[in-house]
Design a protein around this motif. Structure first.
Motif, mmCIF file in Angstrom:
data_model
loop_
_atom_site.group_PDB
_atom_site.id
_atom_site.type_symbol
_atom_site.label_atom_id
_atom_site.label_comp_id
_atom_site.label_asym_id
_atom_site.label_seq_id
_atom_site.Cartn_x
_atom_site.Cartn_y
_atom_site.Cartn_z
ATOM 1 N N GLY A 44 27.095 17.846 1.887
ATOM 2 C CA GLY A 44 27.785 16.668 3.749
ATOM 3 C C GLY A 44 28.699 16.662 3.322
ATOM 4 O O GLY A 44 29.473 16.270 2.113
ATOM 5 N N GLY A 78 29.802 13.060 8.183
ATOM 6 C CA GLY A 78 28.090 13.524 8.629
ATOM 7 C C GLY A 78 27.439 14.843 8.597
ATOM 8 O O GLY A 78 26.561 15.415 8.272
ATOM 9 N N GLN A 79 29.014 15.764 9.065
ATOM 10 C CA GLN A 79 27.994 17.694 8.951
ATOM 11 C C GLN A 79 27.834 17.631 7.546
ATOM 12 O O GLN A 79 28.328 17.732 6.294
ATOM 13 C CB GLN A 79 28.997 18.349 9.679
ATOM 14 C CG GLN A 79 29.047 17.712 11.617
ATOM 15 C CD GLN A 79 30.071 18.787 11.417
ATOM 16 O OE1 GLN A 79 30.899 19.721 11.523
ATOM 17 N NE2 GLN A 79 30.234 18.418 13.076
ATOM 18 N N ASP A 123 21.740 21.893 10.384
ATOM 19 C CA ASP A 123 21.235 21.123 10.928
ATOM 20 C C ASP A 123 20.191 20.271 10.137
ATOM 21 O O ASP A 123 18.652 19.866 10.131
ATOM 22 C CB ASP A 123 20.067 21.885 12.122
ATOM 23 C CG ASP A 123 19.472 20.953 12.902
ATOM 24 O OD1 ASP A 123 19.991 19.836 13.441
ATOM 25 O OD2 ASP A 123 18.379 21.370 13.679
ATOM 26 N N ALA A 124 21.065 19.267 10.021
ATOM 27 C CA ALA A 124 20.500 18.479 8.655
ATOM 28 C C ALA A 124 20.933 17.229 9.252
ATOM 29 O O ALA A 124 22.654 16.955 9.456
ATOM 30 C CB ALA A 124 20.769 19.283 7.371
ATOM 31 N N ARG A 125 21.005 16.370 8.624
ATOM 32 C CA ARG A 125 21.395 15.107 8.547
ATOM 33 C C ARG A 125 21.646 14.319 6.357
ATOM 34 O O ARG A 125 20.327 14.596 5.945
ATOM 35 C CB ARG A 125 20.685 14.059 8.905
ATOM 36 C CG ARG A 125 21.773 12.687 9.466
ATOM 37 C CD ARG A 125 20.721 11.780 10.046
ATOM 38 N NE ARG A 125 21.204 10.370 9.607
ATOM 39 C CZ ARG A 125 21.140 8.883 10.241
ATOM 40 N NH1 ARG A 125 20.060 8.878 11.086
ATOM 41 N NH2 ARG A 125 21.410 8.034 10.202
ATOM 42 N N GLU A 128 22.423 8.143 3.047
ATOM 43 C CA GLU A 128 23.069 7.689 2.835
ATOM 44 C C GLU A 128 23.860 7.274 1.039
ATOM 45 O O GLU A 128 23.460 6.477 0.402
ATOM 46 C CB GLU A 128 23.142 6.114 3.874
ATOM 47 C CG GLU A 128 23.844 4.737 3.545
ATOM 48 C CD GLU A 128 25.471 5.085 3.642
ATOM 49 O OE1 GLU A 128 26.678 5.315 2.816
ATOM 50 O OE2 GLU A 128 25.967 5.735 4.857
#
Length: 201
Positions: A44, A78-79, A123-125, A128
Motif C-alpha cells: 500500500g 491509499g492504493q 481492489d483493496a483498502r 491504518e
C-alpha cells in the motif's frame, strides 16, 4: 502483469508519477499470502506527516519503507499494488543506481530497457498501520540484526526472546523452544547471550 514495448519517442502513459525508494529495501517483505480484512495481499501507498511510505502487513508484522514520489497530484495514496511489481522493480534496478523506481498511473509500471510491464492496481483498502506506531516517549534501542541472527543460529532455535532491562544493562538474548505449536522462552537465564545495544533514545 502486462508486458508492452515502446520505441524511442513513444508517448508516455497518462498521469505517470515516478515513485523512488532505496534499492536495498523490500517493500513486499511482509505482504500477506492470503487476503484478509487487515492484511491485503499487496503493498500500500500510505501518507503520514507529509511523508509517503510503501507499507505491507500480514496482520502480525508490518513494514513501512520511505518513498519519494514526484511532486504533484498524490491521488495514488491509499492504493494497493501487487508485490510482484516491487520485486520486478528491484530486479530492473541497475547496479550503479541507489534507488529502485516504478511509475504509478492506475497500474504499477516497471521499465526494463525499451519494454514496460504493467501490474494492475488491486481492489483493496490498506489498513491504518500508523495506529500501531508507539506515540509519546517511546523507548528506542538499536540492535545489530546480523549478530542477533547469528545467535539464533548458534542456539539452533526457531526464534529468540529478548530480555530488556534498564539503560545500563545489556539485552539478554535467550533461545525459545516449541511447545504446542508456539514459541516458549527458556524458563531462566541459564542459556543465553548478553548482547550490547546502541544508545537508547
Amino acid at each position: 502483469p502486462v508486458v508492452s514495448s515502446h520505441g524511442a519517442g513513444a508517448i508516455g502513459l497518462p498521469e505517470d508519477r515516478t515513485m523512488r525508494y532505496p534499492k536495498t529495501a523490500r517493500p513486499e517483505a511482509c505482504v500477506s499470502k492470503e487476503v484478509a480484512r487487515y492484511s491485503p495481499n499487496g503493498v500500500g501507498v500510505v501518507e503520514h506527516g507529509g511523508n509517503v511510505y510503501l507499507a505491507a502487513t500480514d496482520g502480525r508484522c508490518a513494514t513501512m519503507i520511505r518513498a519519494y514520489p514526484e511532486t504533484g497530484d498524490q491521488g495514488y495514496v491509499g492504493q494497493v499494488y501487487p508485490a510482484a511489481a516491487f520485486v520486478a522493480a528491484r530486479k530492473a534496478t541497475h547496479r550503479k543506481d541507489e534507488e529502485s523506481a516504478l511509475r504509478l498511473n492506475g497500474s504499477a509500471v516497471v521499465a526494463t530497457g525499451d519494454a514496460t510491464t504493467d501490474f494492475p492496481r488491486l481492489d483493496a483498502r490498506f489498513p491504518e498501520v500508523f495506529a500501531c506506531v508507539p506515540k509519546g516517549n517511546a523507548t528506542r534501542i538499536t540492535i545489530n540484526a546480523e549478530l542477533l541472527a547469528k545467535m539464533q543460529e548458534a542456539f539452533g532455535s526457531g526464534a529468540v526472546t529478548l530480555d530488556i532491562g534498564d539503560e545500563c544493562t545489556p539485552i539478554l538474548v535467550r533461545p525459545v523452544v516449541v511447545e504446542k505449536g508456539g514459541y516458549v522462552p527458556t524458563a531462566d537465564g541459564s542459556q543465553g547471550v548478553l548482547m550490547p545495544i546502541g544508545k537508547r533514545k
